[in-house]
Design a protein around this motif. Sequence first.
Motif, PDB file in Angstrom:
ATOM      1  N   TYR A   1      17.644  -1.068 -23.762  1.00  0.00           N
ATOM      2  CA  TYR A   1      18.403  -1.443 -24.958  1.00  0.00           C
ATOM      3  C   TYR A   1      18.893  -0.193 -25.673  1.00  0.00           C
ATOM      4  CZ  TYR A   1      14.279  -0.245 -27.728  1.00  0.00           C
ATOM      5  OH  TYR A   1      13.232   0.418 -28.311  1.00  0.00           O
ATOM      6  N   THR A   2      19.872  -0.409 -26.520  1.00  0.00           N
ATOM      7  CA  THR A   2      20.388   0.642 -27.390  1.00  0.00           C
ATOM      8  C   THR A   2      20.313   0.111 -28.813  1.00  0.00           C
ATOM      9  OG1 THR A   2      21.906   1.363 -25.666  1.00  0.00           O
ATOM     10  CG2 THR A   2      22.346   2.140 -27.889  1.00  0.00           C
ATOM     11  N   LEU A   3      19.603   0.835 -29.661  1.00  0.00           N
ATOM     12  CA  LEU A   3      19.423   0.448 -31.052  1.00  0.00           C
ATOM     13  C   LEU A   3      19.804   1.631 -31.927  1.00  0.00           C
ATOM     14  CD1 LEU A   3      18.236  -1.529 -33.241  1.00  0.00           C
ATOM     15  CD2 LEU A   3      16.061  -0.349 -32.883  1.00  0.00           C
ATOM     16  N   GLY A   4      20.618   1.379 -32.924  1.00  0.00           N
ATOM     17  CA  GLY A   4      21.026   2.457 -33.812  1.00  0.00           C
ATOM     18  C   GLY A   4      21.496   1.939 -35.150  1.00  0.00           C
ATOM     19  N   VAL A   5      21.751   2.897 -36.040  1.00  0.00           N
ATOM     20  CA  VAL A   5      22.208   2.548 -37.386  1.00  0.00           C
ATOM     21  C   VAL A   5      23.090   3.683 -37.896  1.00  0.00           C
ATOM     22  CG1 VAL A   5      20.183   3.549 -38.549  1.00  0.00           C
ATOM     23  CG2 VAL A   5      21.462   1.722 -39.658  1.00  0.00           C
ATOM     24  N   THR A   6      24.089   3.322 -38.697  1.00  0.00           N
ATOM     25  CA  THR A   6      24.958   4.323 -39.309  1.00  0.00           C
ATOM     26  C   THR A   6      24.340   4.757 -40.627  1.00  0.00           C
ATOM     27  OG1 THR A   6      26.885   3.301 -38.288  1.00  0.00           O
ATOM     28  CG2 THR A   6      27.288   4.806 -40.121  1.00  0.00           C
TER      29      THR A   6
ATOM     30  N   ARG B   1      17.796   6.966 -48.834  1.00  0.00           N
ATOM     31  CA  ARG B   1      18.357   5.842 -48.074  1.00  0.00           C
ATOM     32  C   ARG B   1      18.349   6.137 -46.578  1.00  0.00           C
ATOM     33  NH1 ARG B   1      23.349   4.635 -52.148  1.00  0.00           N
ATOM     34  NH2 ARG B   1      22.135   3.490 -53.713  1.00  0.00           N
ATOM     35  N   ALA B   2      18.660   7.370 -46.207  1.00  0.00           N
ATOM     36  CA  ALA B   2      18.641   7.750 -44.796  1.00  0.00           C
ATOM     37  C   ALA B   2      17.218   7.668 -44.238  1.00  0.00           C
ATOM     38  CB  ALA B   2      19.209   9.156 -44.612  1.00  0.00           C
ATOM     39  N   ASP B   3      16.234   8.131 -45.001  1.00  0.00           N
ATOM     40  CA  ASP B   3      14.837   8.050 -44.559  1.00  0.00           C
ATOM     41  C   ASP B   3      14.395   6.610 -44.371  1.00  0.00           C
ATOM     42  OD1 ASP B   3      14.635  10.794 -44.558  1.00  0.00           O
ATOM     43  OD2 ASP B   3      13.597  10.920 -46.490  1.00  0.00           O
ATOM     44  N   VAL B   4      14.832   5.718 -45.267  1.00  0.00           N
ATOM     45  CA  VAL B   4      14.480   4.300 -45.155  1.00  0.00           C
ATOM     46  C   VAL B   4      15.086   3.720 -43.882  1.00  0.00           C
ATOM     47  CG1 VAL B   4      14.875   2.024 -46.188  1.00  0.00           C
ATOM     48  CG2 VAL B   4      14.097   3.907 -47.613  1.00  0.00           C
ATOM     49  N   LEU B   5      16.353   4.051 -43.594  1.00  0.00           N
ATOM     50  CA  LEU B   5      16.999   3.532 -42.389  1.00  0.00           C
ATOM     51  C   LEU B   5      16.314   4.036 -41.120  1.00  0.00           C
ATOM     52  CD1 LEU B   5      20.773   3.719 -43.364  1.00  0.00           C
ATOM     53  CD2 LEU B   5      19.382   1.663 -43.060  1.00  0.00           C
ATOM     54  N   VAL B   6      15.931   5.300 -41.096  1.00  0.00           N
ATOM     55  CA  VAL B   6      15.235   5.854 -39.927  1.00  0.00           C
ATOM     56  C   VAL B   6      13.883   5.168 -39.753  1.00  0.00           C
ATOM     57  CG1 VAL B   6      14.106   7.932 -39.032  1.00  0.00           C
ATOM     58  CG2 VAL B   6      16.417   8.073 -39.942  1.00  0.00           C
ATOM     59  N   ARG B   7      13.160   4.982 -40.850  1.00  0.00           N
ATOM     60  CA  ARG B   7      11.845   4.332 -40.779  1.00  0.00           C
ATOM     61  C   ARG B   7      11.989   2.881 -40.306  1.00  0.00           C
ATOM     62  NH1 ARG B   7      10.352   5.068 -45.782  1.00  0.00           N
ATOM     63  NH2 ARG B   7      10.752   2.943 -46.439  1.00  0.00           N
TER      64      ARG B   7
ATOM     65  N   GLY C   1      27.485   8.898 -42.737  1.00  0.00           N
ATOM     66  CA  GLY C   1      28.409   8.572 -41.665  1.00  0.00           C
ATOM     67  C   GLY C   1      27.907   8.904 -40.272  1.00  0.00           C
ATOM     68  N   GLU C   2      26.808   9.642 -40.145  1.00  0.00           N
ATOM     69  CA  GLU C   2      26.251   9.961 -38.837  1.00  0.00           C
ATOM     70  C   GLU C   2      25.583   8.720 -38.247  1.00  0.00           C
ATOM     71  OE1 GLU C   2      23.630  13.286 -38.934  1.00  0.00           O
ATOM     72  OE2 GLU C   2      25.093  14.584 -39.920  1.00  0.00           O
ATOM     73  N   TYR C   3      25.499   8.698 -36.917  1.00  0.00           N
ATOM     74  CA  TYR C   3      24.877   7.577 -36.225  1.00  0.00           C
ATOM     75  C   TYR C   3      23.497   7.998 -35.735  1.00  0.00           C
ATOM     76  CZ  TYR C   3      24.420   3.512 -33.215  1.00  0.00           C
ATOM     77  OH  TYR C   3      23.986   2.357 -32.632  1.00  0.00           O
ATOM     78  N   TYR C   4      22.475   7.220 -36.071  1.00  0.00           N
ATOM     79  CA  TYR C   4      21.107   7.498 -35.649  1.00  0.00           C
ATOM     80  C   TYR C   4      20.756   6.561 -34.498  1.00  0.00           C
ATOM     81  CZ  TYR C   4      16.012   7.718 -35.696  1.00  0.00           C
ATOM     82  OH  TYR C   4      14.694   7.858 -35.328  1.00  0.00           O
ATOM     83  N   LEU C   5      20.390   7.137 -33.363  1.00  0.00           N
ATOM     84  CA  LEU C   5      19.968   6.377 -32.196  1.00  0.00           C
ATOM     85  C   LEU C   5      18.443   6.384 -32.157  1.00  0.00           C
ATOM     86  CD1 LEU C   5      21.098   4.924 -29.655  1.00  0.00           C
ATOM     87  CD2 LEU C   5      20.827   7.101 -28.468  1.00  0.00           C
ATOM     88  N   SER C   6      17.848   5.210 -31.995  1.00  0.00           N
ATOM     89  CA  SER C   6      16.380   5.109 -32.020  1.00  0.00           C
ATOM     90  C   SER C   6      15.778   5.906 -30.863  1.00  0.00           C
ATOM     91  CB  SER C   6      15.951   3.647 -31.936  1.00  0.00           C
ATOM     92  OG  SER C   6      16.187   3.158 -30.642  1.00  0.00           O
ATOM     93  N   PRO C   7      14.553   6.407 -31.058  1.00  0.00           N
ATOM     94  CA  PRO C   7      13.908   7.252 -30.036  1.00  0.00           C
ATOM     95  C   PRO C   7      13.663   6.534 -28.706  1.00  0.00           C
ATOM     96  CG  PRO C   7      12.730   7.424 -32.114  1.00  0.00           C
ATOM     97  CD  PRO C   7      13.759   6.347 -32.278  1.00  0.00           C
TER      98      PRO C   7
END
Length: 150
Positions: free
Chosen positions: A131-136, A41-47, A140-146
């Motif tokens: 812009y700032t784009l991210g996902v939890t 699930r984490a890999d899908v969110l990052v992708r 529970g960690e927050y991923y900030l897009s590159p």
Amino acid sequence: MKQLVKQAGFLFPSVMLAILFFVLAFAGSMYVGTRVIDNYRADVLVRECDALDSALLMYAKAHRQVDPENVEIRTQQDGNSYMFYTTGPIFPKNLSDLGTVRDEQGYFSEAIDLSKFTYTTQTDADGNMTYTLGVTMPNGEYYLSPLSKK
């Protein structure tokens, strides 16, 4: 004639050890299975976040703004005049302005659920937009897009 004497509890310790082994193996496999699912699930969110980054970059390339204060009228040597100006990217105010964004992976193409992501735009004093784009993530960690804040 010999009489067989039953020994009480002869199989009991081995049965208990077998049950304990199966319970531990089941619990271990459940733990490993949930970790594998969370990582997937984490890999899908990052992708998906990276796919949104690409979509925002394409949007910014297609939508440019001209800073009216930096427009200059220049004259060439042959007497013709032209306008010289610089452009900067414009990002959408809302992710839904991008339309349907798909996550392409192999043979599968899924529409990205934009409600999972946090997105904000910022404009600095010079008029440059970022812009700032991210996902939890599931843990529970927050991923900030590159490409955020660049």
